[in-house]
Design a protein around this motif. Structure first.
Motif, PDB file in Angstrom:
ATOM      1  N   ALA A   1      18.905 -24.675  20.122  1.00 35.43           N
ATOM      2  CA  ALA A   1      18.163 -23.929  21.140  1.00 35.43           C
ATOM      3  C   ALA A   1      17.802 -22.531  20.649  1.00 35.43           C
ATOM      4  O   ALA A   1      16.689 -22.035  20.894  1.00 35.43           O
ATOM      5  CB  ALA A   1      18.986 -23.842  22.420  1.00 35.43           C
TER       6      ALA A   1
ATOM      7  N   LEU B   1      28.447 -28.423  22.098  1.00 37.67           N
ATOM      8  CA  LEU B   1      27.779 -27.194  22.557  1.00 37.67           C
ATOM      9  C   LEU B   1      27.398 -26.269  21.405  1.00 37.67           C
ATOM     10  O   LEU B   1      26.314 -25.679  21.402  1.00 37.67           O
ATOM     11  CB  LEU B   1      28.682 -26.449  23.547  1.00 37.67           C
TER      12      LEU B   1
ATOM     13  N   ASP C   1      22.989 -31.659  25.819  1.00 39.29           N
ATOM     14  CA  ASP C   1      23.906 -32.579  25.148  1.00 39.29           C
ATOM     15  C   ASP C   1      25.293 -32.389  25.750  1.00 39.29           C
ATOM     16  O   ASP C   1      25.513 -31.494  26.579  1.00 39.29           O
ATOM     17  CB  ASP C   1      23.924 -32.355  23.635  1.00 39.29           C
TER      18      ASP C   1
ATOM     19  N   SER D   1      21.250 -32.127  20.197  1.00 40.00           N
ATOM     20  CA  SER D   1      22.024 -31.321  19.258  1.00 40.00           C
ATOM     21  C   SER D   1      21.837 -31.719  17.803  1.00 40.00           C
ATOM     22  O   SER D   1      22.134 -30.936  16.900  1.00 40.00           O
ATOM     23  CB  SER D   1      23.515 -31.398  19.611  1.00 40.00           C
TER      24      SER D   1
ATOM     25  N   LYS E   1      17.161 -33.415  17.989  1.00 39.92           N
ATOM     26  CA  LYS E   1      16.893 -32.090  17.428  1.00 39.92           C
ATOM     27  C   LYS E   1      15.435 -31.994  16.969  1.00 39.92           C
ATOM     28  O   LYS E   1      14.758 -30.991  17.226  1.00 39.92           O
ATOM     29  CB  LYS E   1      17.832 -31.833  16.251  1.00 39.92           C
TER      30      LYS E   1
ATOM     31  N   LEU F   1      24.383 -27.532  19.783  1.00 41.09           N
ATOM     32  CA  LEU F   1      23.297 -27.453  20.762  1.00 41.09           C
ATOM     33  C   LEU F   1      22.753 -26.034  20.859  1.00 41.09           C
ATOM     34  O   LEU F   1      21.530 -25.815  20.855  1.00 41.09           O
ATOM     35  CB  LEU F   1      23.815 -27.926  22.120  1.00 41.09           C
ATOM     36  N   GLN F   2      23.636 -25.068  20.923  1.00 39.55           N
ATOM     37  CA  GLN F   2      23.212 -23.664  21.016  1.00 39.55           C
ATOM     38  C   GLN F   2      22.448 -23.237  19.765  1.00 39.55           C
ATOM     39  O   GLN F   2      21.511 -22.440  19.847  1.00 39.55           O
ATOM     40  CB  GLN F   2      24.432 -22.776  21.230  1.00 39.55           C
TER      41      GLN F   2
ATOM     42  N   CYS G   1      17.522 -27.761  25.850  1.00 43.50           N
ATOM     43  CA  CYS G   1      18.222 -28.728  25.006  1.00 43.50           C
ATOM     44  C   CYS G   1      19.529 -29.144  25.685  1.00 43.50           C
ATOM     45  O   CYS G   1      20.377 -28.303  25.968  1.00 43.50           O
ATOM     46  CB  CYS G   1      18.528 -28.111  23.641  1.00 43.50           C
TER      47      CYS G   1
ATOM     48  N   SER H   1      20.103 -23.897  26.153  1.00 42.82           N
ATOM     49  CA  SER H   1      21.048 -24.994  25.956  1.00 42.82           C
ATOM     50  C   SER H   1      21.697 -25.328  27.288  1.00 42.82           C
ATOM     51  O   SER H   1      22.025 -24.433  28.072  1.00 42.82           O
ATOM     52  CB  SER H   1      22.103 -24.628  24.916  1.00 42.82           C
TER      53      SER H   1
END
Length: 466
Positions: free
Chosen positions: A268, A261, A256, A234, A239, A264-265, A254, A275
């Protein structure tokens, strides 16, 4: 995170001040940009006298693709191969030319007296390697040599290359590549990595290339068609790893923890990946990774990047800090790997890459838990690599050991300690997350089948543990 001193030194006034006061003078490093030339300048190749010309084919293959002016000492088998391949090759005559890449084939150095040839090649050009230049020596693994004099001579090359890395400065890197007899065809990915700007912050390293299946690839998109998982993706180094693998063609999952989240999203989404919110320490982490990868024809690589620090001197460290660091940084990796291997979730020729640390090599004040976990990662790599070497599935496992990398985490270090971390290496500066990512991308390449069980420090040749 900005390095104000490093930026100041790039100015004419800064250079004058640093020179007059004897201060460190970090050089702005050349780093890879998409479409960059392999070598970025002229290439000089030397070959020690002898009958072993097996490395010449590999050097010729890679150097000709550099599309650079190539100079060769002792015109012979290598020059003939380069001529045949269509390279722009000239015989080195000792002029005042400067070189971006210098490669010396030392596989014929078989006793202490032969080491004079290393001196004779590098002495005249010591001041003629360009800024952010590359110095590479190729030898034979001493542990695989029965002849004592031959083994001594080859082991001596380590002291030479590490000293060169500290002497040449100007952002110049120096590496030693030991290639096993008969495995010269596996050299390509390693030579390309160390010749290129991808290896900007890797110096003074010794890499072993041995048996393995190095698959043919498109060098512009070396990871095309591959599905890879990056843990701790993330932010920070994770990253950058995800971005670099995607740049090279991989579909990146990806991973985490759920609280991250949203970040992370975003990562991704930017790279066209997926994600996966999961706690890497959970018992079902391996199962979740395998299930997500199965949606994309299986898992071709997993990058174990997730990690934490909980620093305290041992006398002040509570049990919770110890347990958390060991579980996240080490035990979780072992559990996930076991699940993936036991359940055939990894494809043939899959790659496992772990993130260790120079703390795991040299130890560090207030980091007994962290150093223990990262040393354990190295042990995991060593043990797993032996198992992979006996297998016919072509899998490899390697590790990177970052030094001082400019991240949000290092930004929290007290100023004096932070500056010491930045300056106490041959580059006199901290590295960037992308430096770790580029090294991982080399390990993850299908063309790196002969690279197994290596631990490469991404630390600018840090004085810590040198």
């Amino acid at each position: 995170m900005s390095d104000r001193y490093g930026s100041f030194i790039q100015s004419p006034m800064g250079q004058t001040v640093a020179k007059n006061l004897g201060l460190p003078m970090p050089m702005k490093l050349d780093r890879y940009k998409k479409g960059s030339a392999l070598a970025g300048g002229d290439v000089l190749v030397g070959v020690a006298s002898g009958d072993d010309n097996k490395v010449s084919d590999a050097i010729a293959r890679v150097v000709v693709e550099a599309k650079a002016n190539v100079f060769v000492t002792k015109a012979g088998a290598l020059k003939a191969k380069l001529d045949e391949a269509g390279a722009k090759v000239q015989e080195y005559t000792g002029g005042a030319d400067k070189y971006k890449v210098t490669i010396f084939d030392a596989t014929n150095i078989k006793n202490a007296e032969d080491l004079k040839e290393v001196y004779e090649f590098f002495h005249p050009i010591a001041r003629r390697v360009e800024k952010s230049g590359r110095v590479i020596i190729i030898g034979r693994p001493p542990e695989e040599i029965e002849d004592i004099e031959f083994a001594i001579a080859q082991r001596s090359l380590e002291g030479f290359i590490k000293s060169v890395g500290k002497e040449f400065k100007k952002g110049i890197t120096a590496q030693l590549v030991y290639v096993s007899e008969g495995q010269e065809s596996n050299l390509d990915s390693t030579l390309r990595f160390f010749m290129s700007a991808r290896s900007a912050y890797v110096s003074g390293q010794v890499v072993r290339v041995g048996a393995g299946e190095s698959l043919a690839i498109n060098w512009d998109q070396p990871l095309a068609g591959k599905t890879m998982v990056v843990t701790g993706a993330s932010r920070g180094i994770g990253k950058s790893i995800a971005q670099t693998l995607a740049r090279d063609g991989a579909y990146v999952i990806c991973l985490d923890i759920p609280p991250l989240l949203e970040d992370l999203q975003k990562v991704a989404g930017e790279i066209g990946g997926a994600s996966l919110a999961a706690d890497i320490t959970a018992e079902d982490a391996g199962e979740k990774i395998a299930a997500e990868a199965a949606k994309h024809n299986g898992l071709d690589a997993i990058i174990h990047n997730a990690g934490v620090t909980r620093d305290k001197t041992l006398a002040k460290m509570d049990e919770k800090r110890w347990d958390m660091v060991i579980d996240i940084n080490l035990a979780s990796i072992a559990r996930v790997n076991k699940y993936l291997l036991d359940n055939n979730a990894l494809t043939d020729n899959a790659r496992i890459v772990c993130v260790s640390s120079i703390s795991g090599i040299a130890g560090n004040l207030g980091q007994t838990n962290y150093a223990t976990s990262k040393a354990g990662v190295i042990g995991l790599v060593n043990a797993t690599a032996k198992q992979f070497a006996k297998s016919d599935q072509g899998m490899t496992i390697n590790a990177v050991a970052p030094g001082f990398i400019e991240t949000q985490m290092t930004a929290q270090i007290p100023f004096a300690i932070r500056e010491a971390g930045r300056r106490m290496n041959s580059m006199s500066q901290g590295g960037l997350p992308v430096d770790v990512a580029e090294t991982i991308a080399w390990f993850a390449s299908p063309a790196s089948g002969g690279v197994n069980g290596n631990v490469v420090r991404v630390c600018g040749q840090s004085l810590l543990g040198a």
